[in-house]
Design a protein around this motif. Sequence first.
Motif: not given
Length: 148
Positions: A2-4, A15-30, A77-83
């Motif tokens: 649902g867009g999460i 600046v950003i290395r080509a081909g890098e992959v990240s699993d960093h969790l961020s959201a719209f407020q970032d 709906q509500q969702a909370v992600i912790i770790g």
Amino acid sequence: EGGIRVPMIASWPGVIRAGEVSDHLSAFQDLLPTLCDITGTEMPEGTDGISFLPELTGRKQQQHEYLYWEFPEYGGQQAVIIGDMKALRREMHKANEEFELYDLATDPLETTDIAARHPEIIAGVKEIVSKEHTTSPNAKWRFTLLDR
């Protein structure tokens, strides 16, 4: 989800290395803090996002303690992600008070609800919801369960 969980592609040659992959969790407020960081603009007060420019450029990235969402559609709906844990409450317009809990590291498709095994996590989720929820001025976005 649902867009999460939505992928993002970023390109910034040199600046950003080509081909890098990240699993960093961020959201719209970032996004605003990141754009302010990129442009050297002062961040407006009251912004609760975290710039993810360090993640884009291979530096040490600050993490969110948790992320919180509300969505009035699909029954509310509500969702909370912790770790790696994601708590989800559905059917809030029908006064559902129960959270489901999923370990996204071992169950990314959210097939096994483990809430009954982790009452301490659910208690923490309820504290987060209590702290983060504000009543919407738009009646269509209100939750009877929370906005009594």
